[in-house]
Write a protein that holds these residues in place. Structure first.
Motif, mmCIF file in Angstrom:
data_model
loop_
_atom_site.group_PDB
_atom_site.id
_atom_site.type_symbol
_atom_site.label_atom_id
_atom_site.label_comp_id
_atom_site.label_asym_id
_atom_site.label_seq_id
_atom_site.Cartn_x
_atom_site.Cartn_y
_atom_site.Cartn_z
ATOM 1 N N TRP A 257 -18.843 -8.513 -38.056
ATOM 2 C CA TRP A 257 -17.628 -9.165 -37.569
ATOM 3 C C TRP A 257 -17.230 -8.682 -36.175
ATOM 4 O O TRP A 257 -16.427 -9.318 -35.508
ATOM 5 N N LEU A 258 -17.803 -7.561 -35.743
ATOM 6 C CA LEU A 258 -17.462 -7.007 -34.435
ATOM 7 C C LEU A 258 -18.675 -6.280 -33.876
ATOM 8 O O LEU A 258 -19.308 -5.499 -34.595
ATOM 9 N N LEU B 122 -15.019 11.449 -30.223
ATOM 10 C CA LEU B 122 -14.458 10.135 -30.529
ATOM 11 C C LEU B 122 -15.497 9.274 -31.252
ATOM 12 O O LEU B 122 -15.186 8.594 -32.250
ATOM 13 N N ILE B 123 -16.729 9.318 -30.754
ATOM 14 C CA ILE B 123 -17.817 8.550 -31.361
ATOM 15 C C ILE B 123 -18.115 9.050 -32.773
ATOM 16 O O ILE B 123 -18.275 8.252 -33.709
ATOM 17 N N LEU B 124 -18.181 10.357 -32.935
ATOM 18 C CA LEU B 124 -18.483 10.926 -34.249
ATOM 19 C C LEU B 124 -17.396 10.591 -35.267
ATOM 20 O O LEU B 124 -17.686 10.387 -36.449
ATOM 21 N N ARG B 125 -16.148 10.539 -34.836
ATOM 22 C CA ARG B 125 -15.052 10.184 -35.737
ATOM 23 C C ARG B 125 -15.178 8.735 -36.207
ATOM 24 O O ARG B 125 -14.867 8.404 -37.357
ATOM 25 N N ALA B 126 -15.649 7.865 -35.311
ATOM 26 C CA ALA B 126 -15.759 6.445 -35.645
ATOM 27 C C ALA B 126 -17.050 6.097 -36.382
ATOM 28 O O ALA B 126 -17.100 5.110 -37.132
ATOM 29 N N LYS B 127 -18.075 6.889 -36.186
ATOM 30 C CA LYS B 127 -19.410 6.561 -36.697
ATOM 31 C C LYS B 127 -19.463 6.203 -38.184
ATOM 32 O O LYS B 127 -20.177 5.253 -38.558
ATOM 33 N N PRO B 128 -18.751 6.900 -39.080
ATOM 34 C CA PRO B 128 -18.851 6.558 -40.509
ATOM 35 C C PRO B 128 -18.430 5.118 -40.834
ATOM 36 O O PRO B 128 -18.804 4.583 -41.887
ATOM 37 N N VAL C 77 -22.592 -0.962 -32.788
ATOM 38 C CA VAL C 77 -22.455 -0.513 -31.397
ATOM 39 C C VAL C 77 -23.847 -0.423 -30.802
ATOM 40 O O VAL C 77 -24.838 -0.285 -31.518
ATOM 41 N N LEU C 78 -23.938 -0.508 -29.494
ATOM 42 C CA LEU C 78 -25.243 -0.479 -28.837
ATOM 43 C C LEU C 78 -25.965 0.843 -29.082
ATOM 44 O O LEU C 78 -25.353 1.922 -29.016
ATOM 45 N N ASP C 79 -27.247 0.746 -29.333
ATOM 46 C CA ASP C 79 -28.087 1.930 -29.494
ATOM 47 C C ASP C 79 -28.528 2.386 -28.110
ATOM 48 O O ASP C 79 -29.699 2.336 -27.745
ATOM 49 N N SER C 80 -27.527 2.812 -27.324
ATOM 50 C CA SER C 80 -27.745 3.207 -25.931
ATOM 51 C C SER C 80 -26.788 4.333 -25.596
ATOM 52 O O SER C 80 -25.568 4.153 -25.629
ATOM 53 N N GLN C 81 -27.333 5.494 -25.252
ATOM 54 C CA GLN C 81 -26.462 6.637 -24.981
ATOM 55 C C GLN C 81 -25.542 6.386 -23.798
ATOM 56 O O GLN C 81 -24.350 6.709 -23.844
ATOM 57 N N ARG C 82 -26.051 5.759 -22.737
ATOM 58 C CA ARG C 82 -25.205 5.528 -21.565
ATOM 59 C C ARG C 82 -24.106 4.511 -21.861
ATOM 60 O O ARG C 82 -22.949 4.690 -21.475
ATOM 61 N N GLU C 83 -24.461 3.426 -22.530
ATOM 62 C CA GLU C 83 -23.487 2.369 -22.774
ATOM 63 C C GLU C 83 -22.404 2.807 -23.762
ATOM 64 O O GLU C 83 -21.221 2.516 -23.563
ATOM 65 N N LEU C 84 -22.799 3.472 -24.829
ATOM 66 C CA LEU C 84 -21.801 3.880 -25.821
ATOM 67 C C LEU C 84 -20.892 4.971 -25.269
ATOM 68 O O LEU C 84 -19.665 4.942 -25.470
ATOM 69 N N ALA D 216 -10.246 0.362 -28.505
ATOM 70 C CA ALA D 216 -9.664 1.032 -29.674
ATOM 71 C C ALA D 216 -10.215 0.461 -30.978
ATOM 72 O O ALA D 216 -10.362 1.191 -31.970
ATOM 73 N N VAL D 217 -10.547 -0.826 -30.974
ATOM 74 C CA VAL D 217 -10.949 -1.469 -32.221
ATOM 75 C C VAL D 217 -12.304 -0.971 -32.723
ATOM 76 O O VAL D 217 -12.616 -1.101 -33.917
ATOM 77 N N ILE D 218 -13.131 -0.370 -31.849
ATOM 78 C CA ILE D 218 -14.387 0.212 -32.350
ATOM 79 C C ILE D 218 -14.310 1.730 -32.488
ATOM 80 O O ILE D 218 -15.240 2.348 -32.999
ATOM 81 N N PHE D 219 -13.200 2.325 -32.042
ATOM 82 C CA PHE D 219 -13.098 3.781 -32.091
ATOM 83 C C PHE D 219 -11.981 4.315 -32.995
ATOM 84 O O PHE D 219 -12.060 5.459 -33.453
ATOM 85 N N GLU D 220 -10.953 3.549 -33.248
ATOM 86 C CA GLU D 220 -9.797 4.064 -33.987
ATOM 87 C C GLU D 220 -9.885 3.739 -35.475
ATOM 88 O O GLU D 220 -9.970 2.571 -35.860
ATOM 89 N N PRO D 221 -9.815 4.768 -36.332
ATOM 90 C CA PRO D 221 -9.900 4.552 -37.788
ATOM 91 C C PRO D 221 -8.855 3.582 -38.340
ATOM 92 O O PRO D 221 -9.129 2.881 -39.314
ATOM 93 N N LYS D 222 -7.682 3.509 -37.720
ATOM 94 C CA LYS D 222 -6.647 2.609 -38.247
ATOM 95 C C LYS D 222 -7.103 1.149 -38.177
ATOM 96 O O LYS D 222 -6.649 0.324 -38.977
ATOM 97 N N TYR D 223 -7.962 0.830 -37.230
ATOM 98 C CA TYR D 223 -8.544 -0.512 -37.152
ATOM 99 C C TYR D 223 -9.849 -0.591 -37.928
ATOM 100 O O TYR D 223 -10.122 -1.562 -38.644
ATOM 101 N N LEU D 224 -10.662 0.441 -37.797
ATOM 102 C CA LEU D 224 -11.986 0.432 -38.409
ATOM 103 C C LEU D 224 -11.937 0.415 -39.933
ATOM 104 O O LEU D 224 -12.876 -0.073 -40.581
#
Length: 352
Positions: free
Chosen positions: A222-223, A196-202, A163-170, A146-154
């Motif tokens: 930091w993360l 989910l990824i697109l929402r977190a990307k910014p 985040v990893l520059d890897s389509q499979r891993e991300l 959640a800490v890399i995907f949820e705006p309330k934390y991000l």
């Protein structure tokens, strides 16, 4: 005449020396220089390495015609792909007496039943690495995707996350967070993961599969989403540099990817004999342990365990407990249609 003979001798010995070269295609920072030096001395040869930071990068380079590699160290799903495309040489196990040192739990995997083509090298877990002081100050969790995907934390971390520059891993991390398997192939579930990824990307600073160790170590990030061995290295580098913070790392409670990397012989290599000598050399306990002690990788070699530093052997993020292992999955290969769909989604993720 004597001059011509001398020149001919030099030319011939030079050619012979040049032929004693092992071409290794490997992950960045995935073997000790001391280990390489010992092998070169033992075989009276030279090891030349090329590097990659993602399995897809390696597969794409080979598909584009790269050749001449004697030995490669891919992850299970990439081994599966290389076997399907008939790019690997079968192993001559008579040349590998140290194969007996491998823990049977890591043999006969789904990607190579009977280990006809691959020998386990090391394993890592894809997890979260973080600046312990900053995450504590911000009151943020470190044990959930959640800490890399949820705006309330991000919102508290904007510009400080990679985040990893890897389509499979991300995609695997997003699928796990959503409650799916990392090998889920339902396109509706993939679209949920993409969104989910697109929402977190910014909020993210970058897609980064190579320099995030340094970025964590110096405090710019930091993360980070990355590999357990890299997080171990970042932790050690920060400690040795006397940074005013520590680097921690944790396996998210939703589960994660376990990557078993194996040594395989590529058909285009000219020295399968040297490749087999190298494989057997790396299966010796001390040599295998040196890799774990250097980079903090998990180790499938039973003969290595007595030589692994006690603090590393006791680290349950590197050597997970059965409870953690039940939440880990290995990535599997995809068929051509699935690859095409995922690549299209990945392109959308990168350009938007």
């Amino acid at each position: 005449m004597k001059f011509l003979i001398a020149c001919l001798v030099l030319l011939l010995t030079g050619v012979a020396h040049a032929a004693d070269v092992l071409h290794l295609y490997n992950w960045n920072n995935y073997i000790s220089d001391r280990t390489l030096a010992r092998f070169e001395a033992a075989c009276r040869c030279r090891v030349v390495q090329d590097y990659y930071s993602d399995n897809e990068e390696m597969l794409a380079k080979l598909a584009a015609g790269a050749s001449g590699y004697d030995l490669i160290v891919p992850t299970g799903n990439a081994v599966e792909s290389l076997i399907k495309s008939q790019q690997l040489r079968p192993l001559d196990t008579q040349m590998l007496p140290n194969l007996k040192n491998v823990d049977p739990a890591y043999l006969d995997a789904f990607f190579d039943p009977g280990n006809r083509y691959s020998v386990p090298y090391a394993f890592t877990i894809t997890l979260l690495g973080y600046n312990a002081q900053k995450m504590r100050e911000l009151g943020l969790p470190t044990d959930t995707w959640a800490v890399i995907f949820e705006p309330k934390y991000l919102a508290k971390l904007k510009g400080r996350v990679t985040v990893l520059d890897s389509q499979r891993e991300l995609m695997a991390a997003a699928l796990k967070y959503l409650g799916y398997s990392v090998n889920d192939t339902d396109e509706a579930h993939w679209r949920r993961a993409r969104d989910l990824i697109l929402r977190a990307k910014p909020y993210w600073a970058a897609f980064n599969a190579s320099s995030y160790i340094k970025e964590l170590t110096v405090g710019n990030i930091w993360l980070a989403h990355g590999y357990s061995s890299d997080m171990f290295q970042a932790q050690q580098d920060a400690l040795h540099a006397g940074r005013p913070f520590t680097i921690g790392y944790a396996t998210p409670r939703e589960g994660a990817v376990l990557a078993l990397d194996s040594m395989v012989l590529h058909k285009t290599g000219s020295r399968p004999d040297l490749a087999l000598r190298f494989v057997n050399f790396m299966l010796e306990g001390r040599n295998s342990a040196e890799l774990t002690n250097l980079i903090g990788s998990g180790n499938p070699n039973r003969a290595a365990l007595p030589f692994i530093e006690p603090a590393i052997a006791a680290n349950r993020t590197i050597f997970p407990t059965p409870d953690i292992q039940r939440r880990l999955e290995m990535l599997k290969d995809m068929d051509r249609t699935q690859r095409r769909v995922l690549s299209r989604m990945w392109t959308e993720i990168k350009v938007r």
